[in-house]
Each structure stands twice: as structure tokens, then as C-alpha cells.
Design a protein around this motif. Sequence first.
Motif, PDB file in Angstrom:
ATOM      1  N   ASP B  41      41.005 -34.137  19.737  1.00 38.87           N
ATOM      2  CA  ASP B  41      41.942 -33.690  18.702  1.00 38.87           C
ATOM      3  C   ASP B  41      41.386 -33.959  17.298  1.00 38.87           C
ATOM      4  O   ASP B  41      41.683 -33.208  16.370  1.00 38.87           O
ATOM      5  CB  ASP B  41      43.267 -34.434  18.876  1.00 38.87           C
ATOM      6  CG  ASP B  41      44.447 -33.511  18.698  1.00 38.87           C
ATOM      7  OD1 ASP B  41      44.285 -32.303  18.932  1.00 38.87           O
ATOM      8  OD2 ASP B  41      45.527 -33.994  18.319  1.00 38.87           O
ATOM      9  N   LYS B  44      39.546 -31.078  16.282  1.00 35.98           N
ATOM     10  CA  LYS B  44      40.229 -29.800  16.508  1.00 35.98           C
ATOM     11  C   LYS B  44      41.372 -29.581  15.518  1.00 35.98           C
ATOM     12  O   LYS B  44      41.520 -28.506  14.961  1.00 35.98           O
ATOM     13  CB  LYS B  44      40.769 -29.792  17.949  1.00 35.98           C
ATOM     14  CG  LYS B  44      40.793 -28.450  18.607  1.00 35.98           C
ATOM     15  CD  LYS B  44      41.133 -28.569  20.090  1.00 35.98           C
ATOM     16  CE  LYS B  44      42.552 -29.070  20.307  1.00 35.98           C
ATOM     17  NZ  LYS B  44      42.916 -29.191  21.722  1.00 35.98           N
ATOM     18  N   SER B  45      42.186 -30.613  15.320  1.00 34.28           N
ATOM     19  CA  SER B  45      43.362 -30.481  14.454  1.00 34.28           C
ATOM     20  C   SER B  45      43.180 -31.331  13.202  1.00 34.28           C
ATOM     21  O   SER B  45      42.900 -32.516  13.301  1.00 34.28           O
ATOM     22  CB  SER B  45      44.613 -30.959  15.185  1.00 34.28           C
ATOM     23  OG  SER B  45      44.704 -30.369  16.440  1.00 34.28           O
ATOM     24  N   ALA B 142      45.761 -38.164  15.048  1.00 32.78           N
ATOM     25  CA  ALA B 142      45.493 -37.727  16.429  1.00 32.78           C
ATOM     26  C   ALA B 142      46.271 -38.585  17.423  1.00 32.78           C
ATOM     27  O   ALA B 142      46.811 -38.067  18.412  1.00 32.78           O
ATOM     28  CB  ALA B 142      44.000 -37.802  16.719  1.00 32.78           C
ATOM     29  N   ASN B 145      49.985 -37.513  17.110  1.00 29.47           N
ATOM     30  CA  ASN B 145      50.228 -36.176  17.653  1.00 29.47           C
ATOM     31  C   ASN B 145      50.181 -36.158  19.183  1.00 29.47           C
ATOM     32  O   ASN B 145      50.776 -35.288  19.814  1.00 29.47           O
ATOM     33  CB  ASN B 145      49.199 -35.175  17.110  1.00 29.47           C
ATOM     34  CG  ASN B 145      49.479 -34.826  15.659  1.00 29.47           C
ATOM     35  OD1 ASN B 145      50.568 -35.104  15.147  1.00 29.47           O
ATOM     36  ND2 ASN B 145      48.504 -34.253  14.988  1.00 29.47           N
TER      37      ASN B 145
END
Lengths: 130, 171
Positions: B41, B44-45, B142, B145
Motif C-alpha cells: 500500500d 500504491k496509495s 497505510a 487504511n
Amino acid sequence: MNIPSEDVRDMLEAESSLGLIFANNLFIGKEPTSPRDCVTIYDMVGYPSPLTLDNQLYQKPSVQIRVRNEKYLTGMELAQNIMLSLHGRAGETWNGTLYTVIYCSSGPALLDWDDNKNARFFINFEIQRR
Amino acid sequence: MAGIRIQGMTQVLMNLNRELDRIKYASLSGLIKYAVNVRRDMDKSPPLIPVDLGNLRSSFYIVTKLGVKQGGQPRFRGDNSAELSGDHAAAIAEAQGIARGIYNPTVVMGFSANYALWVHENVDPDTIWSRPGSGPKFFETALKNNVPNFIGTVGAEIIASEYLASKGKKL
């Protein structure tokens, strides 16, 4: 509903022993170049908001409070007092928003010494409110 | 005098312990998967892990009592690569000590780079991050989330291990 940093600002201002006044030595979102000794509140990412049965908004944001001071001990002491002032608050209403809990998740700790030889400390808080 | 004698208690306890061991192993496997998801993550985010030479990114590790699951031998670049390698080895050793000292399934993960804390907590909006989408609080975001997926990830591993055990196989 205010953004979390605005309500936290009011909480800190109301705590007269801290000696913090907004736009004088207390700021939101951006640390100013002066005064050297100041406190800044930043809105940070929190936990995802849960879905509730009645669609009532229940938020779990977090804030970071940064203390800058030319003296390490004075800065650390203020950071410690801010932490003690906010940590464990529960069931308080500020500007129409109920703060079910506020707790310190990390700090106070030294972030760095900036270019002007000021010590900078940070404290992170998790918030739950509706 | 008549009495009741129960036989096979030892066998029952052995079976229970075997099942508990299987659940503990599956839980650890789930924790590792969760840690891997958190790491993924962070690339990615947003906020992504800030990258200059890539050393911070390389310094990530996942450790359990069974060993190093990620970040075993990272390659560091630049003048301070030797220092970073030394710090990394020390962080891994400390993490293994923590993981071994806890009875329950435990995963320790983090960044060993000595400037990781500064990068993570430096929320100054004036800071220019060279990698688009990167910024402070990359690890914390991360983790937060992925909280809703945590129980699902660990639970899925336990269910999978149960299914495999019923077929006489292991995870």
C-alpha cells in the motif's frame, strides 16, 4: 462541523496555563518563520470512518502538534504540557462537535533542529468525534 | 463401589494442542500477509514512500520469530550505505529479539533508515518530495487504511488452514 485543528486550537487557547494565543504563538497548517517559539497544529490522516446504522457521521481524524522553541528544555516542557492537556479528554463538546475521545498516539519527541537552531518537537493525537 | 473412568484424555489434549498450534501458525501467516499488504500500500496509495536514492524504501523489514520475511539483505546506495547497512542489521536483530520474546504470534515491521522518523513526521507543507504522490505519514496511513482488512486477512488464513487440515494438508 469545524476541521479538527480549529477545535484543538480552541482547546489549547482555553488552557490558559499553556500561554498560547492564536495567530500570536499558535498557528494552524503552516509553521511561520516568526516568532521562533511557536506551536502549529496540522490536520492528519486518521482511521477510516465507520458506517453507522443511522448514517450519523463518526470521524476518527488525527492531528499533529509541532512545538518550536529556541531552547530544548522549554520546548520539550511545553510539548509535554500540551500532551497532558489533551490526552484522555472524553465527552467534551467544542463548537457543536462532540469529542468522544482524544488520546496521544506518539510523542512528544524531538523532530529535528531547524536551520535557525530551534528545537522542533512533535506530538500525534488520535481523535474520535461526531 | 461403582465408578466412571474416562479414557483418552491425553489424546484429546494432544489433539486440542495440535489444533491450537495450527491456529497460531495460521494467525502468524495472516499477520505476515497483512504486513505485506501494508508494504504494498505504501507504494500504491498516497502518501507513497518518499524516494531520493531509494534507501528509505529499501530499509523496510518484516520480521517474525521464524525469521526475516522481507528486507533481509537490502542494497543501499550512496556515501552512507555502510552506515545504513549496519543500522539495518541492528534493527533486524532488535526486531527478532522482540518477536521471539512474545509468546503470541507477532510480526515486527518498520524502516531501519536512521532518518525514517524525520521523513515520516515532517509534515511541513513547504517540503518538496521528489517522488510524485509521496509524503510524510506514509507508514501510518497505510497501517490505518488496512485496519478494516486486518481481521479478514488473519481470519481467512485460519479458515484456509482449517480447510487444508481437513484434507490432510498444511498451509
